[in-house]
Design a protein around this motif. Structure first.
Motif, PDB file in Angstrom:
ATOM      1  N   CYS A   1       1.800   2.234  -3.432  1.00 23.77           N
ATOM      2  CA  CYS A   1       0.713   2.512  -4.375  1.00 23.77           C
ATOM      3  C   CYS A   1       0.727   3.974  -4.805  1.00 23.77           C
ATOM      4  CB  CYS A   1      -0.625   2.168  -3.717  1.00 23.77           C
ATOM      5  SG  CYS A   1      -2.031   2.460  -4.812  1.00 23.77           S
TER       6      CYS A   1
ATOM      7  N   THR B   1      -1.582   6.843  -3.254  1.00 22.37           N
ATOM      8  CA  THR B   1      -1.345   7.532  -1.983  1.00 22.37           C
ATOM      9  C   THR B   1      -1.014   9.001  -2.190  1.00 22.37           C
ATOM     10  OG1 THR B   1       0.989   6.882  -1.952  1.00 22.37           O
ATOM     11  CG2 THR B   1      -0.569   5.450  -0.771  1.00 22.37           C
ATOM     12  N   GLU B   2      -0.667   9.380  -3.413  1.00 20.69           N
ATOM     13  CA  GLU B   2      -0.335  10.775  -3.712  1.00 20.69           C
ATOM     14  C   GLU B   2      -1.577  11.655  -3.861  1.00 20.69           C
ATOM     15  OE1 GLU B   2       2.384  10.943  -7.000  1.00 20.69           O
ATOM     16  OE2 GLU B   2       3.639   9.367  -6.135  1.00 20.69           O
TER      17      GLU B   2
ATOM     18  N   ALA C   1       0.824  -1.215   0.000  1.00 17.16           N
ATOM     19  CA  ALA C   1       0.000   0.000   0.000  1.00 17.16           C
ATOM     20  C   ALA C   1       0.853   1.258   0.000  1.00 17.16           C
ATOM     21  CB  ALA C   1      -0.942  -0.012   1.202  1.00 17.16           C
ATOM     22  N   GLU C   2       1.951   1.247   0.720  1.00 12.59           N
ATOM     23  CA  GLU C   2       2.828   2.421   0.758  1.00 12.59           C
ATOM     24  C   GLU C   2       3.426   2.728  -0.603  1.00 12.59           C
ATOM     25  OE1 GLU C   2       5.669   1.729   3.864  1.00 12.59           O
ATOM     26  OE2 GLU C   2       4.141   1.875   5.429  1.00 12.59           O
TER      27      GLU C   2
ATOM     28  N   THR D   1      -6.584   8.307  -0.305  1.00 14.97           N
ATOM     29  CA  THR D   1      -6.226   7.511   0.865  1.00 14.97           C
ATOM     30  C   THR D   1      -6.313   6.052   0.459  1.00 14.97           C
ATOM     31  OG1 THR D   1      -7.117   9.164   2.367  1.00 14.97           O
ATOM     32  CG2 THR D   1      -6.887   6.924   3.239  1.00 14.97           C
ATOM     33  N   VAL D   2      -5.328   5.274   0.857  1.00 17.28           N
ATOM     34  CA  VAL D   2      -5.330   3.847   0.570  1.00 17.28           C
ATOM     35  C   VAL D   2      -5.571   3.113   1.886  1.00 17.28           C
ATOM     36  CG1 VAL D   2      -3.992   1.900  -0.302  1.00 17.28           C
ATOM     37  CG2 VAL D   2      -3.796   4.154  -1.403  1.00 17.28           C
ATOM     38  N   GLU D   3      -6.672   2.396   1.943  1.00 14.23           N
ATOM     39  CA  GLU D   3      -7.052   1.659   3.152  1.00 14.23           C
ATOM     40  C   GLU D   3      -6.769   0.178   2.936  1.00 14.23           C
ATOM     41  OE1 GLU D   3     -11.156   0.584   5.531  1.00 14.23           O
ATOM     42  OE2 GLU D   3     -10.976   2.562   4.608  1.00 14.23           O
TER      43      GLU D   3
END
Length: 121
Positions: A100, A103-104, A97-98, A107-109
């Motif tokens: 992905c 994330t810019e 996820a980090e 929000t990535v959950e």
């Protein structure tokens, strides 16, 4: 273990940037998905249609049944897409996820796929 990585966007945010920036974001997300696929970590990834285009919410409480078409005025965020991942651990899912690109701008959950009524420890 299976994890769901949800891309959480603000309503209207997907269409705000200039077209070239949107195309670049898309290319980056496709490359990210292809990399995960080549490593055997990605089961499925898909973007979702915007809620104002085809979204609907259905709710039933007792005998009351309601269907509400999008857009949803109360929505502060929308699920813009998802990645269904096969990971060895929570830490691996978080590391993916980090990386992905979303994330810019979103929000990535990350959530582990589990049964509905899983016993709590």
């Amino acid at each position: 273990m299976t994890y769901m990585m949800l891309i959480i966007e603000e309503p209207g945010g997907r269409m705000r940037p200039p077209i070239e920036e949107r195309r670049e974001r898309y290319r980056n997300m496709v490359a990210f998905a292809e990399d995960l696929q080549s490593k055997g970590k990605l089961k499925v990834a898909q973007a979702l249609a915007l809620p104002e285009k085809e979204g609907a919410r259905i709710r039933k409480r007792g005998q009351n049944h309601a269907t509400v078409d999008g857009p949803f005025a109360e929505a502060k965020e929308i699920v813009g897409g998802f990645f269904y991942l096969d990971c060895d651990s929570r830490e691996e899912a978080l590391a993916i996820a980090e990386r992905c690109p979303a994330t810019e701008w979103a929000t990535v959950e990350v959530r582990r796929v589990a049964t509905c009524f899983e016993e709590q420890d």
